[in-house]
Design a protein around this motif. Sequence first.
Motif: not given
Length: 279
Positions: A184-205
Motif C-alpha cells: 500500500e502506497i500512502l503518499d507518492f510525489g515529485v518536486r523540484r528543489g531550489a537547487d534544481g534537484v528533483i526529489e521523488i518521495e514515496v511512503r508505503a507500508d
Amino acid sequence: MSDEVQADHVRIRLDLSYDGTDFSGWAKQAGGRRTVQGEVEDALRTVTRSGGTTYELTVAGRTDAGVHARGQVAHVDLPREVWAEQGAKLLKRLAGRLPRDVRVWALREAPSGFDARFAAVWRRYVYRVTDNPGGVDPLLRGHVLWHDWPLDVAVMDAAAKSLIGEHDFAAYAKKREGATTIREILDFGVRRGADGVIEIEVRADAFCHNQVRAMVGALLFVGDGHRGVEWPRQVLDAGVRDSAVHVVRPHGLCLEEVGYPADELLAERQRVARRVRGQ
C-alpha cells in the motif's frame, strides 16, 4: 521467528544512518562482502567485549547495495547485564569503532512489542535526480542521479499519484519465492528543489525488492516525454514486468524515515504484519 525477548535479555532500538556507496547492501552475505549489518554487528561485538558472541540485528528496511539511509531503524537483544553495565557508554564506544560511512545516533531500550521490521507501519524513501545540462554537482555525485533529458516534474507527480493505494506491484518488483507483492502506497510525489534537484518521495507500508527504483525508472520515462502520464498505471494494472521499465541506479535512493505506531499498538501491528507478509 519469534517476537519474544528472552527473559534475561533486553531489546534495544538503534537509530542509524549510512552512506551506502561502499556497502553490498544492509544484510550480511557469504563471501566476505562488506555490509552495514556486518559492520555494526562487528563493532557491537567489540565494544561489548562479547568474545565470540554476535548479537544479531533486525532492521526495518533491508536496503540494497549502493542505497543510502538517513533514518534507518534496527533492534538487537542484549543480555540484561551487558546493557546495565555498558549501556550508557555504548553510543560513544560505537562512534569510535564504526567506520565513518555508518553512524549510530541513538540507543535506547525499546517498548514492549517493538520489532524494528514487523512493527513498522511505513517506510519513507526519497530518490534524487537532476536534469541539469551540466550534470551533477560533484559534491552530490554519490547521492544524485543525472538524467540527460529535461524532466517535467508536474507530469511526473501526476503519474506518481496514480500509483497511490493498495495494489499488487508485481510489475515493479523482483519476485521472491513465497513473498507477496501486494503493498500500500500512502503518499507518492515529485518536486523540484531550489537547487534544481528533483526529489521523488514515496511512503508505503513496505516495499518489494527493487520496487522504488523501478517506479522511479517509469516516472523518468514519463518526465522526459518517452511515455504518457497514464503509462505507469497501465504497467501496474497489467501485472507483468514491462521491458521499458528500467531499474535506476541505486545511489540516488535514500531511506529517510521509518514510522511506528503508539507503544500500546506495537504488538498488534507486529502480529498483523507477520500474517500479511507470510514469513
